[in-house]
Design a protein around this motif. Structure first.
Motif, short mmCIF file in Angstrom:
data_model
loop_
_atom_site.label_atom_id
_atom_site.label_comp_id
_atom_site.label_asym_id
_atom_site.label_seq_id
_atom_site.Cartn_x
_atom_site.Cartn_y
_atom_site.Cartn_z
N ARG A 286 4.04 -1.41 3.64
CA ARG A 286 3.77 -0.01 3.37
C ARG A 286 4.96 0.62 2.64
N LEU A 287 4.69 1.29 1.54
CA LEU A 287 5.76 1.99 0.81
C LEU A 287 5.98 3.35 1.46
N VAL A 288 7.23 3.64 1.83
CA VAL A 288 7.56 4.86 2.55
C VAL A 288 8.65 5.61 1.80
N ARG A 289 8.64 6.95 1.91
CA ARG A 289 9.60 7.78 1.17
C ARG A 289 10.83 8.09 2.03
N ARG A 290 11.44 7.04 2.53
CA ARG A 290 12.68 7.10 3.32
C ARG A 290 13.20 5.68 3.39
N PRO A 291 14.41 5.46 3.88
CA PRO A 291 14.89 4.09 4.03
C PRO A 291 13.97 3.27 4.93
N ALA A 292 13.69 2.04 4.54
CA ALA A 292 12.82 1.17 5.34
C ALA A 292 13.46 0.90 6.71
N ARG A 293 12.65 0.95 7.75
CA ARG A 293 13.13 0.73 9.11
C ARG A 293 12.65 -0.57 9.71
N THR A 294 11.55 -1.09 9.20
CA THR A 294 10.98 -2.32 9.72
C THR A 294 10.67 -3.27 8.57
N GLY A 295 10.38 -4.50 8.93
CA GLY A 295 10.13 -5.51 7.91
C GLY A 295 8.88 -5.28 7.09
N ASP A 296 7.99 -4.42 7.57
CA ASP A 296 6.75 -4.18 6.81
C ASP A 296 6.84 -2.90 5.98
N GLU A 297 8.04 -2.36 5.79
CA GLU A 297 8.22 -1.15 5.00
C GLU A 297 9.05 -1.41 3.76
N VAL A 298 8.72 -0.68 2.69
CA VAL A 298 9.45 -0.75 1.43
C VAL A 298 9.76 0.69 1.00
N GLU A 299 11.00 0.96 0.67
CA GLU A 299 11.37 2.32 0.28
C GLU A 299 10.97 2.60 -1.16
N TRP A 300 10.50 3.84 -1.39
CA TRP A 300 10.27 4.30 -2.75
C TRP A 300 10.43 5.81 -2.81
N VAL B 78 0.84 -1.19 0.00
CA VAL B 78 0.00 0.00 0.00
C VAL B 78 0.88 1.25 0.00
N THR B 79 0.63 2.17 -0.94
CA THR B 79 1.23 3.50 -0.86
C THR B 79 0.21 4.46 -0.26
N GLY B 80 0.68 5.57 0.27
CA GLY B 80 -0.24 6.52 0.89
C GLY B 80 -0.85 5.98 2.18
N SER B 81 -0.11 5.14 2.89
CA SER B 81 -0.66 4.45 4.06
C SER B 81 -0.84 5.34 5.27
N THR B 82 -0.33 6.58 5.24
CA THR B 82 -0.55 7.49 6.36
C THR B 82 -1.70 8.45 6.11
N GLY B 83 -2.28 8.41 4.92
CA GLY B 83 -3.40 9.29 4.60
C GLY B 83 -4.70 8.77 5.19
N VAL C 100 12.06 -2.80 -5.61
CA VAL C 100 11.20 -3.84 -6.18
C VAL C 100 11.24 -5.13 -5.36
N ALA C 101 12.37 -5.39 -4.70
CA ALA C 101 12.48 -6.62 -3.90
C ALA C 101 11.39 -6.68 -2.84
N GLY C 102 10.97 -5.51 -2.34
CA GLY C 102 9.94 -5.49 -1.31
C GLY C 102 8.56 -5.85 -1.81
N LEU C 103 8.38 -5.85 -3.13
CA LEU C 103 7.08 -6.20 -3.70
C LEU C 103 6.97 -7.67 -4.08
N VAL C 104 8.09 -8.38 -3.99
CA VAL C 104 8.08 -9.80 -4.35
C VAL C 104 7.10 -10.55 -3.44
#
Length: 299
Positions: free
Chosen positions: A32-46, A8-13, A55-59
């Motif tokens: 959750r796609l986040v606009r910073r380096p991922a900090r937890t296992g449920d985050e993907v940077e974009w 999901v993008t926009g997960s804080t809206g 892309v590895a986070g979407l596998v």
């Protein structure tokens, strides 16, 4: 969908946060796609502006829900902010679509946000998903926004454009600004009040998004609005009834134009949009009427 992995993008809206809560409550794994380096296992940077997605986070994702974009009503519409509105949607959507298309095993569905701004000012005329785009800034943004999913569609991914209306919620969005005004007895019609507002309760918005994920037959544009659009005057009366406050004030059109600039034309415009494909696919609204939607937001 059975228990799935969903990005999901926009997960804080407003909508994204509610969707994430709903999915996790039913046992789905959400990244959750986040606009910073991922900090937890449920985050993907974009980074939507650079067109970068880790892309590895979407596998392994069964679905991608793309809701990110600069708020339309958050700032006065300067030329710079209009550019931000457009680029945040078009560039971000293209980045997500290309990332999805690049996967060896892509997700089953890309559910990408859009808006009923696609139709422009429809006046008293009711429109559904078969209607053409309108004229003006927001329709042109919506057209480019939806076209930006092309890479995913060409890769054979079921792609849906969720054209969302005005979401009735206590916090966030247009209604988040209306509630404090009406509670204080300062609410009233905007302009002549005859313009249609196509609303949807936040509960129904989330239920509709999940219905789309679960319904393989749905693709292309899907209007996420309630089945009975009402005028701004009717919204004003309903807010007064539910909140038990006077609604005698009127904000004249010239004052709105001074305060909001170009955005005032969309506030004063009329959009009578019907959820044709949603209802044809069997979706049932929990809060179809404006009074019920307002009461649901207060709960």
């Amino acid at each position: 969908m059975p228990h799935s992995r969903i990005a999901v993008t926009g997960s804080t809206g407003l909508i994204g946060a509610a969707l994430v809560r709903s999915l996790r409550a039913d046992g789905h794994e959400v990244v959750r796609l986040v606009r910073r380096p991922a900090r937890t296992g449920d985050e993907v940077e974009w980074d939507p502006k650079r067109g970068y997605v880790d892309v590895a986070g979407l596998v392994g994702c069964d679905a991608v829900v793309h809701l990110a974009g600069a708020g339309v009503g958050d700032h006065r519409w300067t030329e710079a902010y209009k550019r931000e509105i457009r680029e945040s949607r078009v560039l971000g959507t293209a980045a997500i679509a290309e990332a999805v298309a690049s996967l060896d095993v892509p997700p089953k569905v890309l559910l990408s946000g859009s808006a009923i701004g696609f139709y422009g000012d429809t006046g008293d005329r009711a429109v559904d998903e078969d209607a053409p785009p309108g004229d003006g800034f927001l329709p042109s943004v919506c057209v480019e926004w939806e076209e930006a999913t092309a890479a995913a569609e060409e890769a054979g991914v079921r792609t849906v454009h969720a054209r969302t209306g005005l979401v009735v919620a206590r916090q966030g969005g247009a209604w988040g600004r209306l509630f404090p005004l009406f509670r204080a007895g300062l609410g009233g019609r905007l302009g002549h009040g005859r313009q249609y507002w196509s609303f949807i309760a936040l509960h129904d918005e989330i239920a509709a998004l999940r219905h789309i994920l679960d319904t393989p037959e749905l693709s292309g544009p899907v209007n996420l609005t309630g089945p009975a659009p009402v005028t701004n005057g009717e919204v004003t009366a309903a807010m007064g009834r539910v909140l038990r406050r006077p609604t005698l004030l009127t904000v004249p059109a010239p004052a709105l134009r001074i305060a909001l600039g170009d955005f005032s034309e969309d506030v004063l415009g009329s959009q009578r949009v019907l959820p044709g494909r949603l209802m044809d696919s069997g979706f049932a609204f929990a809060f179809p009427g404006i009074d019920a939607a307002i009461r649901a937001a207060l709960r």
